[in-house]
Design an enzyme around this catalytic site. Structure first.
Site, PDB file in Angstrom:
ATOM      1  N   ILE A  21      -9.539  -3.017 -19.158  1.00 46.28           N
ATOM      2  CA  ILE A  21      -9.624  -3.619 -18.099  1.00 46.28           C
ATOM      3  C   ILE A  21      -8.820  -4.946 -18.673  1.00 46.28           C
ATOM      4  CG2 ILE A  21     -10.497  -5.018 -16.346  1.00 46.28           C
ATOM      5  CD1 ILE A  21     -10.421  -2.040 -15.997  1.00 46.28           C
TER       6      ILE A  21
ATOM      7  N   GLY B 273      -5.344   0.267  -9.166  1.00 43.00           N
ATOM      8  CA  GLY B 273      -5.145  -0.100  -7.670  1.00 43.00           C
ATOM      9  C   GLY B 273      -5.414   0.719  -6.569  1.00 43.00           C
ATOM     10  N   GLU B 274      -5.469   1.932  -7.085  1.00 42.09           N
ATOM     11  CA  GLU B 274      -5.802   3.042  -5.955  1.00 42.09           C
ATOM     12  C   GLU B 274      -6.884   3.635  -6.156  1.00 42.09           C
ATOM     13  OE1 GLU B 274      -1.623   5.041  -4.719  1.00 42.09           O
ATOM     14  OE2 GLU B 274      -1.575   4.028  -6.904  1.00 42.09           O
TER      15      GLU B 274
ATOM     16  N   GLY C 157      -4.135   2.704 -14.590  1.00 43.53           N
ATOM     17  CA  GLY C 157      -3.919   1.938 -13.134  1.00 43.53           C
ATOM     18  C   GLY C 157      -5.432   1.871 -12.380  1.00 43.53           C
TER      19      GLY C 157
ATOM     20  N   ASN D  11      -7.760  -7.492 -16.773  1.00 50.32           N
ATOM     21  CA  ASN D  11      -8.137  -9.023 -16.140  1.00 50.32           C
ATOM     22  C   ASN D  11      -9.433  -8.676 -15.594  1.00 50.32           C
ATOM     23  OD1 ASN D  11      -8.600 -11.161 -14.351  1.00 50.32           O
ATOM     24  ND2 ASN D  11      -6.492 -12.018 -15.158  1.00 50.32           N
TER      25      ASN D  11
ATOM     26  N   PHE E  33       0.885  -1.174   0.040  1.00 53.28           N
ATOM     27  CA  PHE E  33       0.209  -0.001  -0.015  1.00 53.28           C
ATOM     28  C   PHE E  33       0.841   1.268   0.020  1.00 53.28           C
ATOM     29  CE2 PHE E  33      -2.460  -3.337   2.755  1.00 53.28           C
ATOM     30  CZ  PHE E  33      -3.241  -3.575   1.401  1.00 53.28           C
TER      31      PHE E  33
ATOM     32  N   ILE F 260       2.650  -7.793  -5.706  1.00 51.84           N
ATOM     33  CA  ILE F 260       2.334  -7.205  -4.420  1.00 51.84           C
ATOM     34  C   ILE F 260       1.132  -7.775  -3.903  1.00 51.84           C
ATOM     35  CG2 ILE F 260       3.915  -5.633  -4.040  1.00 51.84           C
ATOM     36  CD1 ILE F 260       1.671  -3.576  -4.611  1.00 51.84           C
ATOM     37  N   GLY F 261       0.364  -8.781  -4.713  1.00 54.71           N
ATOM     38  CA  GLY F 261      -0.788  -9.221  -4.392  1.00 54.71           C
ATOM     39  C   GLY F 261      -1.735  -8.897  -5.542  1.00 54.71           C
TER      40      GLY F 261
END
Length: 705
Positions: free
Chosen positions: A588, A663-664, A661, A590, A240, A463-464
């Site tokens: 997107i 992730g956030e 992106g 995946n 994170f 990182i997961g």
């Protein structure tokens, strides 16, 4: 080797909900994390933390520690190997007697087992010369200053037109303040490293979001050539942002390995993390919105005050989203920082955007109330034609579609009324979200083997997020072959250099170089006659000069969050019954891993809204909430219904895949949507997070609800 057929090329791996390739390893315990590498003869280390908030070490008495069974050595500033001066003061460990903040490392015990190292650390006696300290953030602090830049290189101040004057003359005005407390990253895997010197070579296993940077940093600190250092991070249990740059654990492990001549493993205790690996700094917001009677914004002013450490400046760029979101001819965004005796703040998921959009989107809800206007329609009405700050055209912007489609899926009504179910008040809220498109140069290789399989190599870090899987999907499409014929190698400095996993830039950066290498390999295979040589065929790509080139477009992802909450008027408890996120984030790559990222971000935003918060204790100078017993992160049961959807967005101006992106952006608007829903339910406007039961109960009772 045969050239892929037209049928194979028609197969599309990108976008498919492919399963994570490392999933089985993780759930069966076969995946090895940094502290789990069994190096022959390894020792274990445990740090000793400072018991004062500011001052100097007068003396260190290690005699009792060295007498403990199994203790090998005690490193202090007096005997630790000398390091070159680091660019990051956080890494200047055990080099002098200075104590910059409570919890800083002042010694390190090395022993045969983790238990004996911890027991030895408890016996180290440190005497201090304490100095006066200050850890309290105030908007009127006498040391407050205006930095030239905030995090990410953003200008500290931006001003257009006459924001103050126009605001004063606006028909409808909102002038309000918000507070977001310190927040902590707390990844599932705490920061850990293992180091071993083998002659002139250094081998490191570390929990990091980017081993290329770790190697460069260690090479500079230990005055070694980079090619003499190997750093691996095959599996990382989250970060994170707190593992985005090297942290003290990897330096301490290497120092101990050099001092003892043995491999050394160091895994930080969770209670140490808030003080030594960064945190989201608290932010004080003043937001002023001026509008005409029709709801069109005339003036936007967002002023942020935050703290920074006295040893290193880090300024949360929380006013920057207001430069992106809404059309207003007059605007002011400014950051101010107060240097305090606190640990160095750093990145935490969506730094800047998460706290900044909480304030801005809460203020937009207040403006909608003042206008008597539906908050969805207010946002749609103030949609800009170009990025307000730069006047660049957007590469793509589908925020209105996210708001409209999200409202439809959620069942949003402009005529919605709060309802009551016994002691529970039920309400709904909405907020918008944005996150910039960030891309960095990367290198990658693609290798074709005679058996018809392919290997893609890039020093990406998973990182997961499922990076291994997504990169294989990008490669399969570029090569025109089925996904199962592509293997990926990531997570080590023996691979082609790549940037860190941060800023929601990983897949876009690494994927660009993987796409380039595979495109070149496909072209080479198309003209190759006969079978491949035994060693196969390789192609390389480097996106330097393209990925980091200036763009004529403003590139951002956007989203809309909707929340339904129930507030207990007896206990003050807030239950989030439903969360729905609708996103426009490019192509997107995946569907399965994307949904996981969106939902994970929204869940983290729920924690920001209701449970997560930290306090700097002025009596001791440290964080009071320093473990998961006191710093409460949300679990599955905290939101029974959570949905993530997205618009099929085409954007040819970001990278060859058209991806942004993800992730956030999921965390960015969630806290505001929940806060707005709580206001709708109770009629009380809360302006400080988190919305804990004690705060809610007192306010709701005071309002007679």
């Amino acid at each position: 080797m045969a050239v892929p057929t037209a049928a194979a090329r028609a197969h599309t791996a990108v976008g498919a909900p492919a399963e994570r390739r490392e999933g089985r390893e993780k759930v069966t315990g076969q995946a090895r994390y940094a502290a789990e590498h069994q190096l022959p003869g390894r020792a274990h280390a445990w740090p000793v933390t400072a018991a004062i908030a500011r001052g100097r070490i007068r003396s260190v008495d290690a005699a009792a520690a060295l007498a403990q069974p199994g203790v090998i050595a005690v490193l202090t500033h007096e005997n630790a190997p000398r390091l070159a001066e680091p660019d990051d003061p956080m890494l200047r460990v055990l080099q002098d007697d200075r104590v910059p903040s409570r919890g800083a490392f002042v010694a390190l015990v090395v022993a045969e087992t983790p238990e004996s190292a911890r027991a030895g650390a408890e016996e180290v006696r440190v005497a201090y010369d304490a100095e006066p300290y200050d850890v309290t953030l105030r908007a009127d602090h006498p040391d407050r200053y205006e930095p030239e830049q905030a995090n990410g290189g953003h200008p500290g101040r931006r001003e257009q037109g006459d924001p103050e004057g126009v605001f004063a003359e606006s028909t409808v005005r909102v002038d309000t303040s918000y507070r977001v407390p310190p927040l902590h990253n707390h990844p599932m895997e705490p920061h850990a490293s293992a180091a071993h010197f083998d002659g002139d070579r250094l081998l490191v296993h570390t929990s990091s979001q980017g081993t290329t940077m770790v190697r460069a940093t260690l090479a500079a600190l230990f005055r070694m050539p980079e090619d003499a250092i190997t750093v691996t991070a095959r599996h990382v249990g989250g970060g994170f942002g707190s593992k985005g740059t090297p942290r003290p654990d990897v330096v301490l492990a290497a120092l101990a390995a050099r001092h003892t001549g043995r491999p050394v493993t160091l895994a930080l205790h969770r209670r140490m993390l808030p003080s030594v690996v960064g945190h989201r700094a608290p932010t004080l917001h003043r937001v002023r919105l001026g509008a005409g009677a029709d709801g069109r914004l005339t003036s936007v002013l967002h002023e942020v005050t935050t703290h920074t450490s006295r040893t290193k400046e880090f300024v949360e760029q929380a006013a920057v989203p207001a430069r992106v979101m809404y059309a207003a001819p007059h605007r002011l965004t400014v950051h101010r920082a107060v240097p305090l005796d606190v640990p160095i703040p750093s990145w935490m998921r969506a730094p800047g955007e998460a706290p900044g959009m909480y304030a801005l989107e809460s203020a937009m809800d207040e403006l909608a109330d003042a206008l008597g206007m539906d908050p969805v329609e207010l946002r749609v009405l103030n949609e800009p034609d170009a990025e307000p700050d730069s006047d660049k055209p957007f590469s793509s912007r589908h925020l209105v579609e996210c708001l409209r489609e999200g409202a439809h899926r959620f069942g949003w009504s402009r005529d919605r009324d709060r309802t009551r179910e016994g002691p529970w008040l039920v309400g709904q809220g909405v907020a918008a979200a944005t996150y910039p498109v960030l891309v960095s140069p990367s290198t990658a290789t693609a290798h074709a083997l005679p058996d018809g399989t392919f290997t893609v190599r890039v020093n990406a870090t998973d990182i997961g997020t499922g990076a291994r899987t997504v990169l294989a999907q990008i490669a399969a499409d570029a090569l025109g072959v089925p996904l199962e014929r592509v293997r990926t190698e990531v997570g080590g400095t023996e691979l082609p250099p790549a940037p860190l996993a941060g800023g929601s830039s990983g897949s876009s950066s690494w994927g660009w170089s993987v796409h380039g290498a595979c495109t070149r390999l496909a072209a080479a295979l198309a003209v190759h006659a006969g079978p491949l040589p035994p060693e196969g065929l390789t192609a390389h790509a480097d996106t330097t000069g393209r990925a980091d080139a200036d763009s004529p477009y403003a590139r951002h992802a956007f989203g809309a969050h909707f929340a339904e909450v129930a507030v207990d008027t007896v206990t003050g408890e807030t239950r989030v019954r439903r969360l729905l996120g609708m996103y426009a984030a490019g192509r997107i790559l995946n569907a399965r891993t994307a949904r996981s990222q969106f939902v994970g971000g929204m869940t983290m935003g729920l924690g920001m809204a209701l449970t997560e918060g930290s306090t700097l204790d002025p009596a001791f100078g440290d964080f009071a909430e320093c473990d998961l017993a006191m710093y409460h992160v949300p679990a599955h049961a905290d939101v029974p219904d959570i949905e993530a959807h997205w618009i099929d967005e085409e954007d040819p101006h970001v990278n060859p895949m058209g991806s942004k992106g993800i992730g956030e952006i999921g965390i960015v608007g969630t806290a505001a949507a929940i806060g707005n829903a709580v206001h709708h339910a109770t009629g009380v406007r809360f302006r400080e997070l988190p919305l804990t039961p004690d705060r809610v109960r007192e306010a709701v009772r005071g309002a007679g609800r």
